[in-house]
Write an enzyme that holds these catalytic residues in place. Structure first.
Site, mmCIF file in Angstrom:
data_model
loop_
_atom_site.group_PDB
_atom_site.id
_atom_site.type_symbol
_atom_site.label_atom_id
_atom_site.label_comp_id
_atom_site.label_asym_id
_atom_site.label_seq_id
_atom_site.Cartn_x
_atom_site.Cartn_y
_atom_site.Cartn_z
ATOM 1 N N GLU A 56 39.435 28.311 30.512
ATOM 2 C CA GLU A 56 39.501 27.250 30.273
ATOM 3 C C GLU A 56 41.163 27.774 30.070
ATOM 4 O O GLU A 56 42.026 26.163 29.521
ATOM 5 C CB GLU A 56 39.119 27.246 28.523
ATOM 6 C CG GLU A 56 37.547 26.546 28.490
ATOM 7 C CD GLU A 56 36.861 28.118 28.618
ATOM 8 O OE1 GLU A 56 37.548 29.508 29.434
ATOM 9 O OE2 GLU A 56 35.391 28.129 28.483
ATOM 10 N N LEU A 211 33.039 58.033 47.553
ATOM 11 C CA LEU A 211 32.685 57.183 46.113
ATOM 12 C C LEU A 211 33.332 56.535 45.282
ATOM 13 O O LEU A 211 32.558 55.894 44.511
ATOM 14 C CB LEU A 211 30.937 57.506 45.135
ATOM 15 C CG LEU A 211 30.060 58.222 46.023
ATOM 16 C CD1 LEU A 211 28.748 58.686 45.121
ATOM 17 C CD2 LEU A 211 29.557 57.410 47.161
#
Ligand code: AOF
Ligand code: ZN
Length: 373
Positions: A56, A211
Protein backbone atom coordinates in the site's frame (compact mmCIF):
# COMPACT_ATOMS: atom_id res chain seq x y z
CA UNK A 1 -20.74 -10.73 -2.60
CA UNK A 2 -20.97 -10.23 -6.35
CA UNK A 3 -17.87 -8.83 -7.96
CA UNK A 4 -17.97 -6.73 -11.10
CA UNK A 5 -15.70 -7.49 -14.01
CA UNK A 6 -13.77 -4.33 -13.17
CA UNK A 7 -13.20 -5.42 -9.58
CA UNK A 8 -11.83 -8.71 -10.81
CA UNK A 9 -9.55 -7.13 -13.42
CA UNK A 10 -8.07 -4.71 -10.87
CA UNK A 11 -7.58 -7.36 -8.22
CA UNK A 12 -5.97 -9.71 -10.70
CA UNK A 13 -3.53 -6.95 -11.55
CA UNK A 14 -2.79 -6.52 -7.83
CA UNK A 15 -2.06 -10.26 -7.62
CA UNK A 16 0.16 -10.00 -10.70
CA UNK A 17 2.34 -7.24 -9.26
CA UNK A 18 2.51 -8.99 -5.88
CA UNK A 19 4.34 -11.84 -7.64
CA UNK A 20 7.38 -9.55 -8.08
CA UNK A 21 8.30 -10.04 -4.43
CA UNK A 22 8.50 -13.84 -4.63
CA UNK A 23 11.63 -15.16 -2.98
CA UNK A 24 12.42 -11.82 -1.32
CA UNK A 25 9.76 -11.10 1.31
CA UNK A 26 9.93 -14.14 3.60
CA UNK A 27 8.57 -14.44 6.30
CA UNK A 28 6.05 -11.90 5.02
CA UNK A 29 3.41 -12.79 2.43
CA UNK A 30 3.35 -11.58 -1.17
CA UNK A 31 1.09 -8.52 -1.33
CA UNK A 32 0.05 -6.24 -4.20
CA UNK A 33 -1.93 -2.99 -4.24
CA UNK A 34 -3.49 -1.00 -7.09
CA UNK A 35 -4.93 2.50 -6.76
CA UNK A 36 -7.83 3.24 -9.08
CA UNK A 37 -9.39 6.63 -9.77
CA UNK A 38 -12.21 7.38 -12.20
CA UNK A 39 -11.98 3.80 -13.44
CA UNK A 40 -8.26 3.98 -14.23
CA UNK A 41 -5.18 2.63 -12.51
CA UNK A 42 -3.18 5.60 -11.20
CA UNK A 43 -0.46 3.59 -9.47
CA UNK A 44 0.74 0.16 -8.40
CA UNK A 45 2.71 -1.14 -5.47
CA UNK A 46 3.91 -4.44 -4.07
CA UNK A 47 5.84 -5.71 -1.10
CA UNK A 48 9.17 -6.05 -2.87
CA UNK A 49 11.54 -7.36 -0.22
CA UNK A 50 11.73 -7.85 3.51
CA UNK A 51 12.22 -4.50 5.23
CA UNK A 52 11.00 -2.65 2.13
CA UNK A 53 7.73 -0.76 1.92
CA UNK A 54 4.45 -2.60 2.26
CA UNK A 55 2.42 -2.78 -0.96
CA UNK A 56 0.00 0.00 0.00
CA UNK A 57 2.83 2.35 0.94
CA UNK A 58 4.65 1.69 -2.31
CA UNK A 59 1.47 2.34 -4.31
CA UNK A 60 0.90 5.66 -2.52
CA UNK A 61 4.56 6.67 -2.92
CA UNK A 62 4.47 5.77 -6.63
CA UNK A 63 1.34 7.88 -7.13
CA UNK A 64 3.10 10.83 -5.52
CA UNK A 65 6.17 10.33 -7.71
CA UNK A 66 3.97 10.49 -10.78
CA UNK A 67 2.15 13.56 -9.48
CA UNK A 68 -1.17 11.68 -9.22
CA UNK A 69 -3.70 12.73 -6.59
CA UNK A 70 -4.70 9.73 -4.48
CA UNK A 71 -7.57 11.54 -2.80
CA UNK A 72 -10.88 9.82 -3.55
CA UNK A 73 -9.37 6.69 -5.12
CA UNK A 74 -10.12 3.00 -4.54
CA UNK A 75 -7.40 0.67 -3.29
CA UNK A 76 -7.39 -2.96 -4.45
CA UNK A 77 -5.20 -4.93 -2.06
CA UNK A 78 -4.51 -8.67 -2.04
CA UNK A 79 -4.21 -8.78 1.77
CA UNK A 80 -5.98 -6.97 4.57
CA UNK A 81 -3.87 -3.87 5.35
CA UNK A 82 -1.85 -4.03 8.54
CA UNK A 83 -2.75 -1.92 11.51
CA UNK A 84 0.41 -2.29 13.56
CA UNK A 85 3.83 -0.72 13.83
CA UNK A 86 6.16 -3.46 12.57
CA UNK A 87 9.06 -2.98 10.22
CA UNK A 88 6.91 -0.20 8.72
CA UNK A 89 4.15 2.05 10.15
CA UNK A 90 0.51 0.85 9.74
CA UNK A 91 -0.82 0.71 6.18
CA UNK A 92 -4.30 1.63 7.41
CA UNK A 93 -2.93 5.03 8.43
CA UNK A 94 -1.16 5.48 5.13
CA UNK A 95 -4.44 4.76 3.28
CA UNK A 96 -6.34 7.27 5.44
CA UNK A 97 -3.60 9.85 4.98
CA UNK A 98 -3.77 9.34 1.21
CA UNK A 99 -7.51 10.04 1.23
CA UNK A 100 -8.54 6.62 -0.16
CA UNK A 101 -12.30 6.32 0.17
CA UNK A 102 -12.84 2.65 -0.62
CA UNK A 103 -10.75 -0.45 -0.01
CA UNK A 104 -11.30 -3.78 -1.78
CA UNK A 105 -9.45 -6.69 -0.17
CA UNK A 106 -8.85 -10.20 -1.47
CA UNK A 107 -7.87 -12.04 1.71
CA UNK A 108 -7.98 -11.38 5.43
CA UNK A 109 -4.59 -11.31 7.19
CA UNK A 110 -4.41 -14.33 9.53
CA UNK A 111 -1.46 -12.79 11.39
CA UNK A 112 -2.80 -12.51 14.99
CA UNK A 113 -1.53 -8.92 15.24
CA UNK A 114 -3.75 -7.95 12.28
CA UNK A 115 -6.61 -10.46 11.79
CA UNK A 116 -9.57 -8.17 11.20
CA UNK A 117 -7.96 -5.21 12.99
CA UNK A 118 -7.01 -3.56 9.71
CA UNK A 119 -10.56 -3.81 8.36
CA UNK A 120 -12.02 -2.55 11.63
CA UNK A 121 -9.70 0.47 11.67
CA UNK A 122 -10.75 1.38 8.11
CA UNK A 123 -14.44 0.94 8.85
CA UNK A 124 -14.15 3.00 12.05
CA UNK A 125 -12.72 5.77 9.88
CA UNK A 126 -15.81 5.52 7.63
CA UNK A 127 -13.99 3.95 4.69
CA UNK A 128 -16.02 1.51 2.59
CA UNK A 129 -14.47 -1.94 2.78
CA UNK A 130 -15.33 -4.93 0.60
CA UNK A 131 -13.69 -8.27 1.38
CA UNK A 132 -13.20 -11.44 -0.68
CA UNK A 133 -12.56 -10.31 -4.27
CA UNK A 134 -10.42 -13.04 -5.96
CA UNK A 135 -9.90 -14.52 -2.52
CA UNK A 136 -8.96 -18.00 -3.69
CA UNK A 137 -6.41 -16.73 -6.24
CA UNK A 138 -4.76 -14.59 -3.56
CA UNK A 139 -4.79 -17.57 -1.18
CA UNK A 140 -2.99 -19.69 -3.79
CA UNK A 141 -0.34 -17.03 -4.23
CA UNK A 142 0.39 -16.78 -0.51
CA UNK A 143 -0.26 -20.43 0.28
CA UNK A 144 2.94 -21.03 2.23
CA UNK A 145 2.27 -17.98 4.46
CA UNK A 146 -1.34 -19.03 5.09
CA UNK A 147 -0.36 -22.66 5.68
CA UNK A 148 2.28 -21.59 8.16
CA UNK A 149 -0.10 -19.23 10.02
CA UNK A 150 -2.53 -22.12 10.23
CA UNK A 151 -0.36 -25.14 10.96
CA UNK A 152 3.02 -23.69 11.93
CA UNK A 153 4.86 -26.07 9.59
CA UNK A 154 6.40 -25.44 6.16
CA UNK A 155 5.00 -26.67 2.86
CA UNK A 156 7.25 -29.40 1.47
CA UNK A 157 8.41 -29.60 -2.15
CA UNK A 158 10.35 -32.58 -3.41
CA UNK A 159 12.62 -31.94 -6.36
CA UNK A 160 14.27 -34.73 -8.34
CA UNK A 161 16.31 -34.93 -11.52
CA UNK A 162 16.19 -38.22 -13.40
CA UNK A 163 17.20 -39.84 -16.67
CA UNK A 164 14.52 -40.81 -19.20
CA UNK A 165 13.61 -43.94 -17.23
CA UNK A 166 13.25 -42.22 -13.88
CA UNK A 167 16.66 -43.25 -12.52
CA UNK A 168 18.35 -40.69 -10.32
CA UNK A 169 22.05 -41.44 -10.67
CA UNK A 170 24.64 -43.31 -12.67
CA UNK A 171 27.10 -45.51 -10.80
CA UNK A 172 29.27 -45.83 -13.90
CA UNK A 173 30.49 -42.21 -13.81
CA UNK A 174 31.26 -39.54 -11.31
CA UNK A 175 28.00 -37.74 -10.55
CA UNK A 176 27.92 -35.50 -13.57
CA UNK A 177 25.62 -32.73 -14.56
CA UNK A 178 23.00 -34.00 -16.96
CA UNK A 179 20.24 -31.41 -16.54
CA UNK A 180 19.83 -28.63 -19.10
CA UNK A 181 20.93 -25.07 -18.38
CA UNK A 182 17.26 -24.04 -18.26
CA UNK A 183 16.60 -26.72 -15.62
CA UNK A 184 19.52 -25.50 -13.53
CA UNK A 185 18.17 -21.94 -13.72
CA UNK A 186 14.77 -23.22 -12.57
CA UNK A 187 16.31 -25.15 -9.68
CA UNK A 188 18.16 -22.10 -8.40
CA UNK A 189 15.00 -20.05 -8.68
CA UNK A 190 13.21 -22.74 -6.73
CA UNK A 191 15.93 -22.59 -4.07
CA UNK A 192 15.52 -18.83 -3.81
CA UNK A 193 11.79 -19.33 -3.21
CA UNK A 194 12.56 -21.75 -0.38
CA UNK A 195 13.36 -21.00 3.24
CA UNK A 196 15.17 -24.29 3.74
CA UNK A 197 16.83 -26.94 1.52
CA UNK A 198 17.01 -30.40 2.98
CA UNK A 199 19.18 -33.33 1.94
CA UNK A 200 20.07 -36.67 3.46
CA UNK A 201 23.61 -37.25 4.68
CA UNK A 202 24.29 -39.73 1.85
CA UNK A 203 23.89 -36.91 -0.65
CA UNK A 204 26.46 -34.86 1.30
CA UNK A 205 28.89 -37.80 1.42
CA UNK A 206 28.52 -38.58 -2.28
CA UNK A 207 28.15 -35.14 -3.91
CA UNK A 208 29.61 -32.70 -1.36
CA UNK A 209 27.10 -30.03 -2.51
CA UNK A 210 26.99 -26.31 -1.64
CA UNK A 211 23.20 -25.96 -1.74
CA UNK A 212 23.24 -22.20 -2.13
CA UNK A 213 21.46 -19.93 -4.62
CA UNK A 214 23.40 -19.08 -7.77
CA UNK A 215 22.31 -18.09 -11.30
CA UNK A 216 20.02 -15.36 -9.94
CA UNK A 217 20.58 -11.65 -10.22
CA UNK A 218 18.97 -9.64 -7.53
CA UNK A 219 20.31 -7.67 -4.63
CA UNK A 220 17.79 -9.12 -2.19
CA UNK A 221 18.75 -12.72 -2.81
CA UNK A 222 17.83 -14.96 0.08
CA UNK A 223 19.82 -18.12 0.71
CA UNK A 224 17.77 -20.86 2.31
CA UNK A 225 18.89 -22.58 5.48
CA UNK A 226 20.77 -25.76 4.57
CA UNK A 227 19.51 -28.77 6.47
CA UNK A 228 21.09 -32.22 6.59
CA UNK A 229 19.19 -35.25 7.88
CA UNK A 230 21.95 -37.19 9.60
CA UNK A 231 20.50 -39.58 12.20
CA UNK A 232 23.88 -41.02 13.23
CA UNK A 233 26.05 -37.96 12.59
CA UNK A 234 28.01 -39.42 9.71
CA UNK A 235 28.59 -36.08 7.94
CA UNK A 236 32.27 -35.69 6.91
CA UNK A 237 33.91 -32.82 8.81
CA UNK A 238 35.47 -31.57 5.56
CA UNK A 239 32.09 -31.17 3.79
CA UNK A 240 31.64 -27.83 2.02
CA UNK A 241 28.39 -27.35 3.93
CA UNK A 242 30.29 -27.28 7.22
CA UNK A 243 33.09 -25.00 6.16
CA UNK A 244 31.75 -21.92 4.41
CA UNK A 245 30.19 -18.71 5.63
CA UNK A 246 26.57 -19.85 5.47
CA UNK A 247 24.61 -21.62 8.20
CA UNK A 248 23.91 -25.34 8.12
CA UNK A 249 21.58 -27.23 10.41
CA UNK A 250 22.58 -30.82 11.11
CA UNK A 251 19.64 -32.88 12.31
CA UNK A 252 20.37 -36.07 14.22
CA UNK A 253 18.69 -38.49 16.56
CA UNK A 254 21.46 -40.71 17.95
CA UNK A 255 24.00 -39.29 20.38
CA UNK A 256 27.66 -39.33 19.40
CA UNK A 257 29.50 -37.15 21.90
CA UNK A 258 32.79 -36.96 20.04
CA UNK A 259 31.21 -35.97 16.72
CA UNK A 260 28.96 -33.44 18.45
CA UNK A 261 32.04 -31.78 19.99
CA UNK A 262 33.75 -31.66 16.59
CA UNK A 263 30.71 -30.15 14.93
CA UNK A 264 30.26 -27.59 17.70
CA UNK A 265 33.69 -26.23 16.83
CA UNK A 266 32.44 -25.27 13.37
CA UNK A 267 31.41 -21.63 13.09
CA UNK A 268 28.13 -21.74 11.22
CA UNK A 269 26.91 -25.21 12.13
CA UNK A 270 23.94 -25.77 14.37
CA UNK A 271 22.88 -29.14 15.73
CA UNK A 272 19.29 -30.17 16.25
CA UNK A 273 18.25 -33.37 17.95
CA UNK A 274 14.93 -34.81 16.84
CA UNK A 275 13.32 -37.86 18.36
CA UNK A 276 13.28 -41.15 16.49
CA UNK A 277 10.28 -42.83 14.99
CA UNK A 278 9.57 -46.51 15.70
CA UNK A 279 11.86 -47.59 12.85
CA UNK A 280 14.76 -45.74 14.47
CA UNK A 281 14.86 -42.84 11.99
CA UNK A 282 14.34 -39.11 12.47
CA UNK A 283 10.61 -38.44 12.77
CA UNK A 284 9.83 -36.11 9.80
CA UNK A 285 6.81 -34.39 11.33
CA UNK A 286 8.81 -33.51 14.46
CA UNK A 287 11.46 -31.96 12.25
CA UNK A 288 8.84 -29.96 10.33
CA UNK A 289 7.42 -28.65 13.60
CA UNK A 290 10.89 -27.50 14.66
CA UNK A 291 11.46 -25.82 11.30
CA UNK A 292 8.03 -24.20 11.56
CA UNK A 293 9.02 -22.85 15.00
CA UNK A 294 11.96 -21.19 13.28
CA UNK A 295 9.59 -19.55 10.80
CA UNK A 296 10.30 -21.71 7.73
CA UNK A 297 7.33 -21.65 5.37
CA UNK A 298 8.76 -23.37 2.27
CA UNK A 299 11.00 -26.43 2.49
CA UNK A 300 12.71 -27.93 -0.55
CA UNK A 301 13.92 -31.53 -0.44
CA UNK A 302 16.75 -32.06 -2.91
CA UNK A 303 17.92 -35.60 -2.26
CA UNK A 304 18.24 -38.46 -2.11
CA UNK A 305 15.76 -41.26 -2.51
CA UNK A 306 15.80 -42.50 1.09
CA UNK A 307 15.18 -39.04 2.46
CA UNK A 308 12.40 -38.45 -0.05
CA UNK A 309 10.82 -41.80 0.79
CA UNK A 310 10.98 -41.00 4.47
CA UNK A 311 8.83 -37.87 4.01
CA UNK A 312 6.69 -39.58 1.43
CA UNK A 313 5.80 -42.43 3.77
CA UNK A 314 4.70 -39.91 6.38
CA UNK A 315 2.55 -38.28 3.71
CA UNK A 316 4.29 -34.94 4.21
CA UNK A 317 5.04 -34.03 0.59
CA UNK A 318 2.90 -31.22 -0.82
CA UNK A 319 4.48 -30.92 -4.27
CA UNK A 320 6.79 -32.88 -6.51
CA UNK A 321 8.90 -31.53 -9.35
CA UNK A 322 10.60 -34.19 -11.43
CA UNK A 323 12.98 -32.96 -14.11
CA UNK A 324 13.38 -35.81 -16.58
CA UNK A 325 16.35 -35.61 -18.97
CA UNK A 326 16.40 -37.45 -22.30
CA UNK A 327 19.67 -39.29 -21.52
CA UNK A 328 19.87 -42.88 -20.31
CA UNK A 329 22.18 -43.93 -17.44
CA UNK A 330 24.43 -46.96 -18.05
CA UNK A 331 24.51 -48.25 -14.50
CA UNK A 332 21.48 -46.60 -12.96
CA UNK A 333 20.46 -46.03 -9.35
CA UNK A 334 16.77 -46.44 -8.71
CA UNK A 335 14.76 -43.41 -7.62
CA UNK A 336 11.21 -43.34 -6.41
CA UNK A 337 8.88 -45.55 -8.40
CA UNK A 338 5.97 -44.18 -10.36
CA UNK A 339 3.72 -46.17 -8.05
CA UNK A 340 5.12 -44.47 -4.96
CA UNK A 341 4.44 -41.07 -6.46
CA UNK A 342 0.98 -41.89 -7.77
CA UNK A 343 0.15 -43.46 -4.39
CA UNK A 344 0.43 -40.06 -2.74
CA UNK A 345 -2.80 -39.00 -4.42
CA UNK A 346 -1.37 -35.67 -5.59
CA UNK A 347 -2.82 -33.99 -8.64
CA UNK A 348 -0.68 -34.20 -11.77
CA UNK A 349 -0.42 -30.95 -13.74
CA UNK A 350 0.52 -30.59 -17.39
CA UNK A 351 4.22 -31.08 -18.10
CA UNK A 352 6.52 -28.17 -18.85
CA UNK A 353 9.72 -28.21 -20.89
CA UNK A 354 13.10 -26.77 -19.91
CA UNK A 355 15.07 -27.19 -23.13
CA UNK A 356 15.15 -30.98 -23.58
CA UNK A 357 14.15 -31.74 -19.99
CA UNK A 358 10.55 -32.50 -19.20
CA UNK A 359 9.24 -31.24 -15.87
CA UNK A 360 6.57 -33.43 -14.33
CA UNK A 361 4.61 -31.62 -11.63
CA UNK A 362 2.39 -32.91 -8.88
CA UNK A 363 0.72 -30.97 -6.08
CA UNK A 364 -1.62 -31.45 -3.16
CA UNK A 365 -3.44 -28.14 -3.33
CA UNK A 366 -2.84 -25.61 -6.04
CA UNK A 367 0.36 -24.73 -7.80
CA UNK A 368 1.60 -21.48 -6.17
CA UNK A 369 1.92 -19.53 -9.42
CA UNK A 370 1.88 -20.11 -13.13
CA UNK A 371 5.63 -19.47 -13.38
CA UNK A 372 6.78 -21.39 -10.34
CA UNK A 373 9.65 -21.88 -10.68
C1 AOF B 1 0.31 -5.10 4.58
N1 AOF B 1 0.91 -4.87 3.40
O1 AOF B 1 2.45 -5.35 1.87
C2 AOF B 1 2.35 -6.72 3.77
C3 AOF B 1 1.67 -6.97 4.99
O2 AOF B 1 7.14 -6.76 9.97
P1 AOF B 1 6.30 -6.00 9.03
O3 AOF B 1 6.01 -4.61 9.45
O4 AOF B 1 6.83 -6.05 7.60
O5 AOF B 1 4.87 -6.69 9.02
C4 AOF B 1 4.74 -8.00 8.59
C5 AOF B 1 3.32 -8.42 8.68
O6 AOF B 1 2.46 -7.51 8.00
C6 AOF B 1 3.11 -9.77 7.97
O7 AOF B 1 3.29 -10.84 8.83
C7 AOF B 1 1.68 -9.66 7.50
O8 AOF B 1 0.78 -9.91 8.55
C8 AOF B 1 1.59 -8.18 7.14
N2 AOF B 1 2.04 -8.02 5.77
N3 AOF B 1 0.65 -6.16 5.33
O9 AOF B 1 -0.56 -4.32 4.97
C9 AOF B 1 1.91 -5.62 2.96
N4 AOF B 1 3.40 -7.49 3.39
ZN1 ZN C 1 1.18 -2.90 5.98
Amino acid sequence: MDWSERDIVFMQRAIEVAERGRGKVHPNPLVGCILVKDGEIISEGWHDHLGGLHAEQMAIANAEKKGKITNGSIAYITLEPCNHFGRTPPCTEALLWAGINEVVIAHIDPNPTVKGGGIKALKDAKIDVRLGCCESEAAIQMQSFLNWCNKKIPLVTLKMATDCDGYIDDKSKESQRFSSEATLDAVHKLRSYSDGILVGVNTVIRDNPLLNVRRINNEHIKHPLRIVMDGNLRIPLGSKLLNDEMPTLVVYSNENKEKIQQLKRKNKVELLKIKKSEDGKIEPIELLKELGERGLQELLIEGGTNTARHFLESNLIDRILMFRSPISFKDPVKGLTGQEIVGLGLERLTDLYYEDDCLERWCRNSWPAEKWP
